[in-house]
Design a protein around this motif. Structure first.
Motif, PDB file in Angstrom:
ATOM      1  N   PRO A  38     -20.428  32.730  29.495  1.00 31.21           N
ATOM      2  CA  PRO A  38     -20.101  31.567  28.669  1.00 31.21           C
ATOM      3  C   PRO A  38     -20.464  30.245  29.355  1.00 31.21           C
ATOM      4  O   PRO A  38     -20.668  29.238  28.693  1.00 31.21           O
ATOM      5  N   ALA A  39     -20.561  30.248  30.694  1.00 34.46           N
ATOM      6  CA  ALA A  39     -20.884  29.022  31.434  1.00 34.46           C
ATOM      7  C   ALA A  39     -22.375  28.689  31.390  1.00 34.46           C
ATOM      8  O   ALA A  39     -22.783  27.635  31.846  1.00 34.46           O
ATOM      9  N   GLY A  40     -23.201  29.610  30.866  1.00 33.83           N
ATOM     10  CA  GLY A  40     -24.624  29.327  30.726  1.00 33.83           C
ATOM     11  C   GLY A  40     -25.537  30.038  31.701  1.00 33.83           C
ATOM     12  O   GLY A  40     -26.736  29.768  31.730  1.00 33.83           O
ATOM     13  N   THR A  41     -25.024  30.960  32.480  1.00 32.79           N
ATOM     14  CA  THR A  41     -25.866  31.735  33.384  1.00 32.79           C
ATOM     15  C   THR A  41     -26.403  32.942  32.633  1.00 32.79           C
ATOM     16  O   THR A  41     -25.676  33.586  31.880  1.00 32.79           O
ATOM     17  N   SER A  42     -27.680  33.241  32.839  1.00 34.69           N
ATOM     18  CA  SER A  42     -28.307  34.397  32.210  1.00 34.69           C
ATOM     19  C   SER A  42     -29.143  35.114  33.258  1.00 34.69           C
ATOM     20  O   SER A  42     -29.863  34.481  34.026  1.00 34.69           O
ATOM     21  N   LEU A  43     -29.021  36.436  33.300  1.00 37.01           N
ATOM     22  CA  LEU A  43     -29.770  37.277  34.240  1.00 37.01           C
ATOM     23  C   LEU A  43     -30.422  38.415  33.470  1.00 37.01           C
ATOM     24  O   LEU A  43     -29.761  39.071  32.662  1.00 37.01           O
ATOM     25  N   THR A  44     -31.698  38.651  33.732  1.00 34.37           N
ATOM     26  CA  THR A  44     -32.391  39.792  33.149  1.00 34.37           C
ATOM     27  C   THR A  44     -32.853  40.683  34.291  1.00 34.37           C
ATOM     28  O   THR A  44     -33.649  40.264  35.138  1.00 34.37           O
ATOM     29  N   PHE A  45     -32.319  41.913  34.321  1.00 34.00           N
ATOM     30  CA  PHE A  45     -32.630  42.886  35.357  1.00 34.00           C
ATOM     31  C   PHE A  45     -33.706  43.846  34.865  1.00 34.00           C
ATOM     32  O   PHE A  45     -33.631  44.335  33.742  1.00 34.00           O
ATOM     33  N   SER A  46     -34.671  44.131  35.732  1.00 29.33           N
ATOM     34  CA  SER A  46     -35.732  45.088  35.420  1.00 29.33           C
ATOM     35  C   SER A  46     -35.569  46.329  36.293  1.00 29.33           C
ATOM     36  O   SER A  46     -34.983  46.260  37.375  1.00 29.33           O
ATOM     37  N   GLY A  47     -36.108  47.437  35.826  1.00 25.38           N
ATOM     38  CA  GLY A  47     -36.017  48.703  36.549  1.00 25.38           C
ATOM     39  C   GLY A  47     -36.774  48.717  37.866  1.00 25.38           C
ATOM     40  O   GLY A  47     -36.527  49.566  38.716  1.00 25.38           O
ATOM     41  N   ASP A  48     -37.690  47.769  38.058  1.00 23.17           N
ATOM     42  CA  ASP A  48     -38.454  47.712  39.306  1.00 23.17           C
ATOM     43  C   ASP A  48     -37.742  46.874  40.379  1.00 23.17           C
ATOM     44  O   ASP A  48     -38.358  46.473  41.355  1.00 23.17           O
ATOM     45  N   HIS A  49     -36.459  46.623  40.184  1.00 22.08           N
ATOM     46  CA  HIS A  49     -35.606  45.887  41.125  1.00 22.08           C
ATOM     47  C   HIS A  49     -35.936  44.404  41.219  1.00 22.08           C
ATOM     48  O   HIS A  49     -35.666  43.771  42.224  1.00 22.08           O
ATOM     49  N   THR A  50     -36.501  43.844  40.154  1.00 21.55           N
ATOM     50  CA  THR A  50     -36.681  42.404  40.083  1.00 21.55           C
ATOM     51  C   THR A  50     -35.725  41.858  39.031  1.00 21.55           C
ATOM     52  O   THR A  50     -35.234  42.600  38.172  1.00 21.55           O
ATOM     53  N   PHE A  51     -35.451  40.574  39.111  1.00 25.90           N
ATOM     54  CA  PHE A  51     -34.640  39.919  38.096  1.00 25.90           C
ATOM     55  C   PHE A  51     -35.169  38.511  37.885  1.00 25.90           C
ATOM     56  O   PHE A  51     -35.879  37.948  38.732  1.00 25.90           O
ATOM     57  N   SER A  52     -34.839  37.954  36.745  1.00 21.20           N
ATOM     58  CA  SER A  52     -35.109  36.543  36.475  1.00 21.20           C
ATOM     59  C   SER A  52     -33.857  35.994  35.821  1.00 21.20           C
ATOM     60  O   SER A  52     -33.062  36.733  35.236  1.00 21.20           O
ATOM     61  N   GLY A  53     -33.671  34.697  35.938  1.00 17.32           N
ATOM     62  CA  GLY A  53     -32.465  34.127  35.366  1.00 17.32           C
ATOM     63  C   GLY A  53     -32.485  32.617  35.313  1.00 17.32           C
ATOM     64  O   GLY A  53     -33.401  31.961  35.824  1.00 17.32           O
ATOM     65  N   THR A  54     -31.457  32.098  34.672  1.00 14.86           N
ATOM     66  CA  THR A  54     -31.274  30.654  34.550  1.00 14.86           C
ATOM     67  C   THR A  54     -29.790  30.334  34.726  1.00 14.86           C
ATOM     68  O   THR A  54     -28.939  31.218  34.632  1.00 14.86           O
ATOM     69  N   GLY A  55     -29.501  29.076  34.987  1.00 12.88           N
ATOM     70  CA  GLY A  55     -28.111  28.626  35.059  1.00 12.88           C
ATOM     71  C   GLY A  55     -27.411  28.929  36.361  1.00 12.88           C
ATOM     72  O   GLY A  55     -26.181  28.962  36.411  1.00 12.88           O
ATOM     73  N   PHE A  56     -28.151  29.131  37.445  1.00 14.82           N
ATOM     74  CA  PHE A  56     -27.516  29.442  38.725  1.00 14.82           C
ATOM     75  C   PHE A  56     -26.792  28.243  39.326  1.00 14.82           C
ATOM     76  O   PHE A  56     -25.976  28.406  40.217  1.00 14.82           O
ATOM     77  N   GLN A  68     -28.405  52.574  37.101  1.00 12.24           N
ATOM     78  CA  GLN A  68     -29.445  51.552  37.024  1.00 12.24           C
ATOM     79  C   GLN A  68     -29.890  51.295  35.584  1.00 12.24           C
ATOM     80  O   GLN A  68     -30.123  50.153  35.196  1.00 12.24           O
ATOM     81  N   GLU A  69     -29.982  52.352  34.774  1.00 11.92           N
ATOM     82  CA  GLU A  69     -30.419  52.188  33.380  1.00 11.92           C
ATOM     83  C   GLU A  69     -29.499  51.262  32.595  1.00 11.92           C
ATOM     84  O   GLU A  69     -29.924  50.561  31.692  1.00 11.92           O
ATOM     85  N   ARG A  70     -28.208  51.290  32.930  1.00 12.85           N
ATOM     86  CA  ARG A  70     -27.233  50.429  32.245  1.00 12.85           C
ATOM     87  C   ARG A  70     -27.278  48.992  32.741  1.00 12.85           C
ATOM     88  O   ARG A  70     -26.854  48.086  32.052  1.00 12.85           O
ATOM     89  N   LEU A  71     -27.786  48.811  33.952  1.00 13.69           N
ATOM     90  CA  LEU A  71     -27.890  47.466  34.507  1.00 13.69           C
ATOM     91  C   LEU A  71     -29.072  46.720  33.908  1.00 13.69           C
ATOM     92  O   LEU A  71     -28.989  45.519  33.658  1.00 13.69           O
ATOM     93  N   THR A  72     -30.185  47.430  33.678  1.00  7.43           N
ATOM     94  CA  THR A  72     -31.375  46.753  33.176  1.00  7.43           C
ATOM     95  C   THR A  72     -31.095  46.146  31.809  1.00  7.43           C
ATOM     96  O   THR A  72     -30.383  46.702  30.992  1.00  7.43           O
TER      97      THR A  72
END
Length: 157
Positions: A45-63, A35-39
Motif C-alpha cells: 500500500p505504501a507504493g513499493t512493487s517487486l517483480t521476481f523472476s525464476g532466474d533469480h533477478t528482480f525489478s522494482g520501484t518505490g524502494f 520459488q514458483e510461488r515467489l515469482t
C-alpha cells in the motif's frame, strides 16, 4: 514466602514469557513458499512493487519508502538486482540453488553494499496467501504499509 517474594517471581516469569513469545512471533507466522510461488509481482500500500523472476533477478520501484533500506546510499534510484532464499534458519548466506524458504535476500545492482532481508509470512505459517516484509528484524514486525502481497494474475492492472 511473603507477598514481595511472590510478586518478584511473578514479574520475572511474566518478563520471560513476554520476551520469549515476542522472539517466536516471526517463527510462528513464517511461511515457507516454493520459488514458483515467489515469482510474479508483489506490491505494498505504501507504493513499493517487486517483480521476481525464476532466474533469480528482480525489478522494482518505490524502494525510497522501505524503512529497512535506510542504510542504502541511493535507495531512491535502485530498481533491480538478484534474490536468493536463505538455506536455513541461522545466519547463513543466501543461496540461489535453494528452491524454497521463508526468508530471502535482495542484492541491488546499483549499490552492491545495499542488501535487504525479506521475510515471508502467512496466517500462522499458512503459505496459501503469503505476504512479505523487507525488514531488519522480523520480530519488530512490518511498518504500516510495508507488507507486500502477491498480485493475482486475474486481477486488473
Amino acid at each position: 514466602m511473603d507477598m514481595r517474594g511472590w510478586r518478584a517471581i511473578v514479574l520475572s516469569v511474566t518478563g520471560m514469557v513476554l520476551t520469549t513469545s515476542c522472539g517466536y512471533a516471526a517463527a510462528i507466522h513464517a511461511a515457507e513458499i516454493p520459488q514458483e510461488r515467489l515469482t510474479g509481482t508483489w506490491s505494498s500500500p505504501a507504493g513499493t512493487s517487486l517483480t521476481f523472476s525464476g532466474d533469480h533477478t528482480f525489478s522494482g520501484t518505490g524502494f525510497d519508502v522501505v524503512e529497512a533500506m535506510t542504510g542504502c546510499a541511493r535507495r531512491g534510484t535502485l530498481s533491480n538486482g538478484r534474490w536468493a532464499f536463505y538455506a536455513g534458519d541461522g545466519p547463513m548466506d543466501p543461496d540461489e540453488t535453494v528452491t524454497r524458504g521463508h526468508h530471502l535476500r535482495l542484492s541491488f545492482d546499483g549499490d552492491p553494499a545495499c542488501g535487504v532481508q525479506v521475510y515471508l509470512y502467512g496466517d500462522f505459517g499458512d503459505p496459501t496467501d503469503p505476504s512479505m516484509c523487507p525488514t531488519r528484524d522480523p520480530d519488530d514486525g512490518c511498518p504500516p504499509g510495508g507488507y507486500l502481497t502477491r498480485e493475482r494474475a486475474d486481477s486488473p492492472s
